[in-house]
Write a protein that holds these residues in place. Sequence first.
Motif, PDB file in Angstrom:
ATOM      1  N   UNK A  15      -8.884  -9.633  -5.075  1.00 26.16           N
ATOM      2  CA  UNK A  15      -9.348  -9.908  -6.424  1.00 26.16           C
ATOM      3  C   UNK A  15     -10.079  -8.691  -6.970  1.00 26.16           C
ATOM      4  N   UNK A  16     -10.529  -8.803  -8.191  1.00 18.30           N
ATOM      5  CA  UNK A  16     -11.262  -7.734  -8.859  1.00 18.30           C
ATOM      6  C   UNK A  16     -10.470  -6.425  -8.857  1.00 18.30           C
ATOM      7  N   UNK A  17      -9.199  -6.493  -9.261  1.00 16.02           N
ATOM      8  CA  UNK A  17      -8.342  -5.309  -9.300  1.00 16.02           C
ATOM      9  C   UNK A  17      -8.774  -4.367 -10.414  1.00 16.02           C
ATOM     10  N   UNK A  18      -8.771  -3.072 -10.115  1.00 12.55           N
ATOM     11  CA  UNK A  18      -9.119  -2.035 -11.083  1.00 12.55           C
ATOM     12  C   UNK A  18      -8.019  -0.980 -11.086  1.00 12.55           C
ATOM     13  N   UNK A  19      -7.199  -0.954 -12.104  1.00  9.32           N
ATOM     14  CA  UNK A  19      -6.229   0.115 -12.259  1.00  9.32           C
ATOM     15  C   UNK A  19      -6.945   1.353 -12.746  1.00  9.32           C
ATOM     16  N   UNK A  30      -5.383   2.463  -7.929  1.00 11.66           N
ATOM     17  CA  UNK A  30      -6.633   1.814  -8.268  1.00 11.66           C
ATOM     18  C   UNK A  30      -7.255   1.252  -7.010  1.00 11.66           C
ATOM     19  N   UNK A  31      -8.067   0.219  -7.184  1.00 14.66           N
ATOM     20  CA  UNK A  31      -8.698  -0.419  -6.024  1.00 14.66           C
ATOM     21  C   UNK A  31      -8.945  -1.890  -6.314  1.00 14.66           C
ATOM     22  N   UNK A  32      -9.178  -2.632  -5.245  1.00 12.46           N
ATOM     23  CA  UNK A  32      -9.412  -4.067  -5.344  1.00 12.46           C
ATOM     24  C   UNK A  32     -10.360  -4.487  -4.235  1.00 12.46           C
ATOM     25  N   UNK A  38     -10.562  -1.691  -1.228  1.00 13.02           N
ATOM     26  CA  UNK A  38      -9.374  -1.007  -0.723  1.00 13.02           C
ATOM     27  C   UNK A  38      -8.639  -0.334  -1.880  1.00 13.02           C
ATOM     28  N   UNK A  39      -8.051   0.815  -1.611  1.00 14.86           N
ATOM     29  CA  UNK A  39      -7.213   1.463  -2.601  1.00 14.86           C
ATOM     30  C   UNK A  39      -5.829   0.844  -2.601  1.00 14.86           C
ATOM     31  N   UNK A  40      -5.129   0.985  -3.738  1.00 12.95           N
ATOM     32  CA  UNK A  40      -3.734   0.550  -3.774  1.00 12.95           C
ATOM     33  C   UNK A  40      -2.903   1.539  -4.572  1.00 12.95           C
ATOM     34  N   UNK A  41      -1.631   1.575  -4.219  1.00 11.14           N
ATOM     35  CA  UNK A  41      -0.619   2.355  -4.920  1.00 11.14           C
ATOM     36  C   UNK A  41       0.520   1.417  -5.268  1.00 11.14           C
ATOM     37  N   UNK A  42       0.988   1.482  -6.510  1.00 16.73           N
ATOM     38  CA  UNK A  42       2.212   0.781  -6.893  1.00 16.73           C
ATOM     39  C   UNK A  42       3.248   1.860  -7.179  1.00 16.73           C
ATOM     40  N   UNK A  43       4.280   1.897  -6.343  1.00 14.31           N
ATOM     41  CA  UNK A  43       5.352   2.895  -6.443  1.00 14.31           C
ATOM     42  C   UNK A  43       6.686   2.166  -6.425  1.00 14.31           C
ATOM     43  N   UNK A  44       7.482   2.363  -7.460  1.00 17.56           N
ATOM     44  CA  UNK A  44       8.775   1.670  -7.583  1.00 17.56           C
ATOM     45  C   UNK A  44       8.627   0.152  -7.428  1.00 17.56           C
ATOM     46  N   UNK A  45       7.548  -0.393  -7.958  1.00 17.19           N
ATOM     47  CA  UNK A  45       7.331  -1.833  -7.919  1.00 17.19           C
ATOM     48  C   UNK A  45       6.777  -2.373  -6.615  1.00 17.19           C
ATOM     49  N   UNK A  46       6.568  -1.505  -5.627  1.00 18.75           N
ATOM     50  CA  UNK A  46       6.052  -1.919  -4.327  1.00 18.75           C
ATOM     51  C   UNK A  46       4.579  -1.528  -4.236  1.00 18.75           C
ATOM     52  N   UNK A  47       3.731  -2.504  -3.888  1.00 24.09           N
ATOM     53  CA  UNK A  47       2.300  -2.253  -3.755  1.00 24.09           C
ATOM     54  C   UNK A  47       1.955  -1.957  -2.302  1.00 24.09           C
ATOM     55  N   UNK A  48       1.226  -0.860  -2.088  1.00 20.38           N
ATOM     56  CA  UNK A  48       0.780  -0.463  -0.752  1.00 20.38           C
ATOM     57  C   UNK A  48      -0.731  -0.336  -0.753  1.00 20.38           C
ATOM     58  N   UNK A  49      -1.389  -0.946   0.214  1.00 11.65           N
ATOM     59  CA  UNK A  49      -2.825  -0.766   0.390  1.00 11.65           C
ATOM     60  C   UNK A  49      -3.046   0.583   1.057  1.00 11.65           C
ATOM     61  N   UNK A  50      -3.979   1.354   0.530  1.00 10.17           N
ATOM     62  CA  UNK A  50      -4.273   2.677   1.083  1.00 10.17           C
ATOM     63  C   UNK A  50      -5.761   2.768   1.353  1.00 10.17           C
ATOM     64  N   UNK A  51      -6.112   2.988   2.621  1.00  8.26           N
ATOM     65  CA  UNK A  51      -7.504   3.138   3.025  1.00  8.26           C
ATOM     66  C   UNK A  51      -7.680   4.456   3.761  1.00  8.26           C
ATOM     67  N   UNK A  52      -8.748   5.168   3.438  1.00  2.00           N
ATOM     68  CA  UNK A  52      -9.091   6.367   4.188  1.00  2.00           C
ATOM     69  C   UNK A  52      -9.344   5.937   5.631  1.00  2.00           C
TER      70      UNK A  52
END
Length: 157
Positions: A15-19, A30-32, A38-52
């Motif tokens: 929740x609390x998504x921030x583009x 963005x992050x949520x 956690x960071x997120x990437x939306x690439x070609x319609x696919x969402x990936x969680x990205x964490x350092x």
Amino acid sequence: KATYKVEVYPAISGDSFRGRGINTAGDMVGYFTNTHVHGFLIHNGVTTQIDFPGARDTRLESINNKGVMSGYWTPDGTVFHAFYYDPNKSLFSQVDIDGSGFTTGFGINRLGNLMINSDFGFFVFCPKSRNCRSDSAETAKVAKVTEVHVDPASGLR
């Protein structure tokens, strides 16, 4: 004269998504919140969680046209570290300003130059000195960069 195109729904639980950033290809970052940030990437319609790696919280703030992302992370919720992530190299690069209590990374341009905020003020960090304007070249002297490779099979783009 902008027009509304579409509402974005990241396909990830939280929740609390921030583009925060978008490039010309339409990749978004963005992050949520989901217990932690956690960071997120939306690439070609696919969402990936990205964490350092090792982060409690990760925020992605921007993405350039080469797909390199910038943001900041914290191990404990109090001290922040700027970073950029190059998914093509599976490489996170943490950027700290010597003597500073915190750094946060916001914008990243086509050359990979990163806008840094710190308790000393704002800096432009240039990973390659030939891409620096003369008034930002001294940043390379005060920045400390730590690189962290991730396993390409980890699912991070």
